[in-house]
Write a protein that holds these residues in place. Structure first.
Motif: not given
Length: 441
Positions: A237-260
């Motif tokens: 397997l050779l893949t990367d972060y962008e393989a998970n979806g379009s720019f907009d879909s990643i932006k809308n579905n990936v949420v970062f947390t301030d704490d652990t």
């Protein structure tokens, strides 16, 4: 070292007591703060940036630093003092006329004082700590120049300042020479380890075994029973972060947390600096984000290859107890049963392996490695049992080298602490060096 005969209370926490005959004066009466600005692009003078001065020692580090915009002008013998909190310990006594970053304060001694003494005083850990307590600003805390100017500092006579400066110049030069030798030893150990890796991953562990021409110029001869193909033969397997979806879909579905959070968001900088040892230094995503990034979940043992930036960097994903997922700018490489991941990592740690990755770089500015280019890198295929034997041997060697390097680094840290302690004790009068004689004279 002996102490002075008599002391008096200074009334200042960081000084406590000082020799009875020393004076306490505000810094601004002993040195003046200069604020002469020039446009750096119009100046032919040498520029000094923050990166040119080593923290804690004041040693100059040569770089290709260039800057456009305003800079501070200084003359020979001025003292540069880094005013940003991470750089407060960057204190430098200038040897020539020049210009420097505006993040330096420029101090100039009056004629009744020694610039060498005041350089060491401003470099002393106690003084740095006091200045640090006055910093302001949330994102880039900086020192308050008015506060620094009004700090009371110990001031011996000029002759005594000169004696203290001569003593410290001699002693710190000795310490710096020892540190430099130890740093050179570390570099030699790294080169030696690199040579062992290069030999093991291209020639095997049996120097007397039969060899054959690999038909690849940069690889030369390899063991006769090894095969040569392209690395894609061993990639599952050779893949990367962008393989998970379009720019907009990643932006809308990936949420970062301030704490652990729920899962570690693995960046190259985390692995480069071993940040996973401190959960506050890494980024985290929540459970929904982790599940959305389905195609780049990490379980340990994968190869993570820099696809942008510093091409040539390859990391081995460690086994961790937390869930993890890949960040951008890295390829996730999962291998099949023809290749052992740690053997492959060692190959790309070798100079030959790194050079092949760098040759595939499609950008001279930002760095870019494409999937197809990575797949077409020629690669050696020893029997899998031999790959495991080679990696185990290299692991044993690496453990020994790391033990020695860690020991040398520890001794360097001790020397640096001793250096700081010596400076602090001398400039605050805790030791008396008036009778010291330079053995080199």
């Amino acid at each position: 070292m002996k102490r002075y005969e008599k002391y008096k209370k200074s009334g200042i926490d960081w000084l406590k007591e000082i020799p009875e005959h020393w004076e306490l004066k505000k810094l601004k009466y002993e040195v003046s703060l200069k604020n002469d600005k020039v446009l750096s692009q119009d100046s032919m003078l040498t520029y000094i940036g923050m990166e040119n001065i080593e923290s804690g020692t004041g040693r100059y580090i040569a770089t290709d630093s260039e800057v456009e915009g305003l800079a501070n002008y200084f003359t020979k013998g001025d003292i540069l003092f880094g005013k940003l909190r991470p750089y407060l310990a960057k204190v430098f006594l200038t040897q020539t006329e020049g210009i420097c970053s505006t993040e330096f304060l420029v101090f100039r001694c009056n004629e009744s004082n020694s610039n060498h003494f005041f350089h060491k005083l401003l470099l002393s850990p106690n003084f740095i700590e006091v200045v640090n307590s006055s910093t302001y600003g949330a994102k880039m805390p900086r020192a308050n120049s008015e506060y620094i100017n009004n700090l009371k500092v110990p001031v011996p006579s000029l002759s005594e300042q000169t004696a203290i400066a001569a003593f410290l110049d001699h002693k710190t030069a000795q310490i710096d020479a020892l540190i430099e030798k130890k740093e050179q030893l570390i570099e030699k150990l790294k080169l030696q380890r690199q040579a062992i890796i290069n030999e093991a991953v291209t020639k095997g562990l049996n120097p007397d075994g039969p060899m054959k021409d690999s038909d690849i110029e940069w690889l030369g001869e390899i063991p006769a029973h090894w095969e040569v193909s392209y690395i894609k033969r061993g990639v599952e397997l050779l893949t990367d972060y962008e393989a998970n979806g379009s720019f907009d879909s990643i932006k809308n579905n990936v949420v970062f947390t301030d704490d652990t959070g729920y899962a570690w968001y693995v960046r190259a900088t985390d692995l480069e600096n071993n940040f996973i040892s401190d959960e506050n230094l890494v980024r985290w995503v929540d459970e929904g984000s982790y599940n959305f990034l389905e195609k780049t979940k990490l379980y340990g043992g994968e190869l993570l290859v820099a696809k942008r930036g510093e091409i040539g960097k390859v990391y081995l994903m460690p086994e961790v107890s937390v869930k993890a997922t890949l960040a951008p700018n890295l390829y996730l490489v999962r291998l099949n049963d023809k290749l052992d991941s740690q053997f492959v990592w060692y190959f790309f740690e070798s100079e030959l392996g790194k050079s092949q990755l760098k040759l595939k770089n499609r950008s001279t500015t930002m760095g870019a490695l494409y999937k197809d280019d990575f797949k077409e890198i020629p690669f050696v295929f020893p029997p899998i049992e031999e790959q495991i034997e080679i990696k185990n041997k290299l692991n044993t060697i690496a453990e020994k080298y790391n033990h020695v390097v860690d020991s040398v680094l520890l001794s360097i840290d001790k020397l640096k602490l001793y250096r700081q302690s010596l400076i602090s004790e001398a400039v605050t009068g805790k030791i008396d060096v008036r009778d010291w004689e330079n053995p080199e004279k």
